[in-house]
Write a protein that holds these residues in place. Sequence first.
Motif, PDB file in Angstrom:
ATOM      1  N   THR A  56       0.584  -1.179  -0.005  1.00 39.29           N
ATOM      2  CA  THR A  56      -0.135   0.088  -0.048  1.00 39.29           C
ATOM      3  C   THR A  56       0.955   1.195   0.031  1.00 39.29           C
ATOM      4  OG1 THR A  56      -1.580  -1.251   1.288  1.00 39.29           O
ATOM      5  CG2 THR A  56      -1.960   1.207   0.958  1.00 39.29           C
ATOM      6  N   ALA A  57       0.694   2.043  -0.814  1.00 40.43           N
ATOM      7  CA  ALA A  57       1.254   3.384  -0.984  1.00 40.43           C
ATOM      8  C   ALA A  57       1.104   4.374   0.246  1.00 40.43           C
ATOM      9  CB  ALA A  57       1.070   4.152  -2.392  1.00 40.43           C
ATOM     10  N   PRO A  58       1.952   5.133   0.627  1.00 44.05           N
ATOM     11  CA  PRO A  58       1.795   6.146   1.922  1.00 44.05           C
ATOM     12  C   PRO A  58       0.740   6.841   1.689  1.00 44.05           C
ATOM     13  CG  PRO A  58       4.083   5.777   0.947  1.00 44.05           C
ATOM     14  CD  PRO A  58       3.402   5.092  -0.027  1.00 44.05           C
ATOM     15  N   GLU A  59       0.386   7.324   0.513  1.00 45.96           N
ATOM     16  CA  GLU A  59      -0.413   8.358   0.499  1.00 45.96           C
ATOM     17  C   GLU A  59      -1.967   7.658   0.555  1.00 45.96           C
ATOM     18  OE1 GLU A  59       0.711   7.319  -4.052  1.00 45.96           O
ATOM     19  OE2 GLU A  59       1.466   7.543  -2.158  1.00 45.96           O
ATOM     20  N   ILE A  60      -1.986   6.461   0.487  1.00 41.70           N
ATOM     21  CA  ILE A  60      -3.224   5.665   0.741  1.00 41.70           C
ATOM     22  C   ILE A  60      -3.225   5.519   2.155  1.00 41.70           C
ATOM     23  CG2 ILE A  60      -4.732   3.708   0.583  1.00 41.70           C
ATOM     24  CD1 ILE A  60      -3.763   3.395  -2.247  1.00 41.70           C
ATOM     25  N   GLU A  61      -2.322   5.059   2.759  1.00 44.06           N
ATOM     26  CA  GLU A  61      -2.122   4.845   4.275  1.00 44.06           C
ATOM     27  C   GLU A  61      -2.517   6.178   4.951  1.00 44.06           C
ATOM     28  OE1 GLU A  61       0.864   1.321   5.005  1.00 44.06           O
ATOM     29  OE2 GLU A  61       1.834   3.237   4.849  1.00 44.06           O
ATOM     30  N   GLN A  62      -2.024   7.358   4.562  1.00 51.19           N
ATOM     31  CA  GLN A  62      -2.158   8.435   5.052  1.00 51.19           C
ATOM     32  C   GLN A  62      -3.566   9.420   4.739  1.00 51.19           C
ATOM     33  OE1 GLN A  62       1.215  11.035   4.045  1.00 51.19           O
ATOM     34  NE2 GLN A  62       2.650   9.280   4.397  1.00 51.19           N
ATOM     35  N   GLY A  63      -4.366   8.545   3.944  1.00 48.09           N
ATOM     36  CA  GLY A  63      -5.560   9.312   3.785  1.00 48.09           C
ATOM     37  C   GLY A  63      -5.824  10.465   2.799  1.00 48.09           C
ATOM     38  N   TRP A  64      -4.782  10.465   1.952  1.00 51.25           N
ATOM     39  CA  TRP A  64      -4.985  11.528   1.068  1.00 51.25           C
ATOM     40  C   TRP A  64      -6.175  11.599   0.343  1.00 51.25           C
ATOM     41  CZ3 TRP A  64       0.060  12.628  -2.054  1.00 51.25           C
ATOM     42  CH2 TRP A  64       1.251  12.809  -1.247  1.00 51.25           C
ATOM     43  N   PRO A  65      -6.827  12.646   0.134  1.00 52.83           N
ATOM     44  CA  PRO A  65      -8.133  12.594  -0.675  1.00 52.83           C
ATOM     45  C   PRO A  65      -8.035  12.382  -2.194  1.00 52.83           C
ATOM     46  CG  PRO A  65      -7.585  14.900  -0.061  1.00 52.83           C
ATOM     47  CD  PRO A  65      -6.280  14.214   0.520  1.00 52.83           C
ATOM     48  N   LYS A  66      -7.073  12.750  -2.720  1.00 51.97           N
ATOM     49  CA  LYS A  66      -6.662  12.431  -3.991  1.00 51.97           C
ATOM     50  C   LYS A  66      -5.725  11.473  -4.308  1.00 51.97           C
ATOM     51  CE  LYS A  66      -6.161  15.182  -8.528  1.00 51.97           C
ATOM     52  NZ  LYS A  66      -5.939  16.372  -9.208  1.00 51.97           N
ATOM     53  N   ILE A  67      -5.944  10.229  -4.898  1.00 46.52           N
ATOM     54  CA  ILE A  67      -4.965   9.143  -5.300  1.00 46.52           C
ATOM     55  C   ILE A  67      -5.022   9.308  -6.663  1.00 46.52           C
ATOM     56  CG2 ILE A  67      -4.551   6.747  -4.923  1.00 46.52           C
ATOM     57  CD1 ILE A  67      -4.407   8.667  -2.255  1.00 46.52           C
ATOM     58  N   ASP A  68      -3.878   8.959  -7.342  1.00 50.16           N
ATOM     59  CA  ASP A  68      -3.773   8.872  -8.612  1.00 50.16           C
ATOM     60  C   ASP A  68      -2.990   7.436  -9.213  1.00 50.16           C
ATOM     61  OD1 ASP A  68      -1.014   9.186  -8.396  1.00 50.16           O
ATOM     62  OD2 ASP A  68      -0.926  11.176  -9.192  1.00 50.16           O
ATOM     63  N   GLU A  69      -2.684   7.201 -10.267  1.00 51.29           N
ATOM     64  CA  GLU A  69      -2.244   5.867 -10.741  1.00 51.29           C
ATOM     65  C   GLU A  69      -0.788   5.527 -10.209  1.00 51.29           C
ATOM     66  OE1 GLU A  69      -0.786   9.054 -13.525  1.00 51.29           O
ATOM     67  OE2 GLU A  69      -2.666   8.601 -12.621  1.00 51.29           O
ATOM     68  N   LYS A  70      -0.142   6.688  -9.641  1.00 50.98           N
ATOM     69  CA  LYS A  70       1.198   6.422  -9.175  1.00 50.98           C
ATOM     70  C   LYS A  70       1.027   5.571  -7.841  1.00 50.98           C
ATOM     71  CE  LYS A  70       3.709   8.892 -11.884  1.00 50.98           C
ATOM     72  NZ  LYS A  70       4.482  10.030 -11.522  1.00 50.98           N
ATOM     73  N   ALA A  71      -0.143   5.593  -6.995  1.00 55.43           N
ATOM     74  CA  ALA A  71      -0.121   4.623  -5.882  1.00 55.43           C
ATOM     75  C   ALA A  71       0.223   2.973  -6.468  1.00 55.43           C
ATOM     76  CB  ALA A  71      -1.708   4.759  -5.238  1.00 55.43           C
ATOM     77  N   ASP A  72      -0.312   2.977  -7.654  1.00 48.50           N
ATOM     78  CA  ASP A  72      -0.226   1.462  -8.157  1.00 48.50           C
ATOM     79  C   ASP A  72       1.407   1.354  -8.411  1.00 48.50           C
ATOM     80  OD1 ASP A  72      -2.551   0.702  -8.194  1.00 48.50           O
ATOM     81  OD2 ASP A  72      -3.082   1.220 -10.335  1.00 48.50           O
ATOM     82  N   MET A  73       2.300   2.398  -8.808  1.00 55.51           N
ATOM     83  CA  MET A  73       3.597   2.363  -9.185  1.00 55.51           C
ATOM     84  C   MET A  73       4.459   2.093  -8.015  1.00 55.51           C
ATOM     85  SD  MET A  73       2.979   2.543 -12.274  1.00 55.51           S
ATOM     86  CE  MET A  73       4.834   2.424 -12.712  1.00 55.51           C
ATOM     87  N   TYR A  74       4.038   2.353  -6.675  1.00 54.70           N
ATOM     88  CA  TYR A  74       4.257   1.926  -5.302  1.00 54.70           C
ATOM     89  C   TYR A  74       4.488   0.527  -5.213  1.00 54.70           C
ATOM     90  CZ  TYR A  74       5.718   1.893  -0.319  1.00 54.70           C
ATOM     91  OH  TYR A  74       6.082   1.560   0.772  1.00 54.70           O
ATOM     92  N   SER A  75       3.186  -0.034  -5.291  1.00 55.65           N
ATOM     93  CA  SER A  75       2.667  -1.527  -5.222  1.00 55.65           C
ATOM     94  C   SER A  75       3.730  -2.203  -6.217  1.00 55.65           C
ATOM     95  CB  SER A  75       1.290  -1.539  -5.477  1.00 55.65           C
ATOM     96  OG  SER A  75       0.485  -1.133  -4.697  1.00 55.65           O
TER      97      SER A  75
END
Length: 271
Positions: A172-191
Amino acid sequence: MLFGIISGYYFDYILYEGAWFETGVTDSYGDPAGDSRTPASSTFSYNVASSNDAVGRENQLESTYLYIQMEYCPRTLRQMFESYNHFDKELAWHLFRQIVEGLAHIHGQGIIHRDLTPSNIFFDARNDIKIGDFGLAKFLKLEQLDQDLAHPTDTTGVSIDGTGQVGTYFYTAPEIEQGWPKIDEKADMYSLGVVFFELWHPFGTAMERHVVLSDLKQKGELPPAWVAEFPEQESLLRQLMSLGPSDRPSATELLHNAFPPRMESELLDGK
């Protein structure tokens, strides 16, 4: 190269009074992942009785069965990791490229997966990669981003090894863990970075995997021997797992810059 998008091993949907219903899913583990699962096609039936009971049962409408059965994929990347006999560098690059091509296609359609893990990466009958299980996926559309802003604490579909956040903990990308209101495709790149590491670092035991991935996730530490052996892979891994989403390469950028010259077999196959 062929790649596809599925949501598990077997998926059956039925159309009933203008609405689609998912009726069953199964995989090789037989583990429950939500609603009830079946080994192959599921059925949905309904009976409509005559308004005049005196007419008799012969006028009762027959039960109707509607089937849609999708492709069966016999195993996952997680299963391949668990049965590793020897490490193959060319195979690691080959599989990684297929995963990246699949992500490039998904992101090009405005979709983010949000739960990319080896258990959600499948092999079809030809051993081509299929990215599946889109239960947490979202479209990058303005109306859905606005909805996310209004509901930033969505935790549906939390994985069993998670920590209360959407997705699977190690990936899980840090921005998802931190509850950012706007998540983009870069979250998948962390995974993808974590999956990439597992492609290049087979684990001997489940405990070794837990310890090494915990160090990577929590401290950013990698096994020194692995770093010494694969310095270029470490550099790419660090980029993919950058804390800032903007510092991570996109799937399209990876396709242009991250791979060694394509293998002759790939060129001959037109992949």
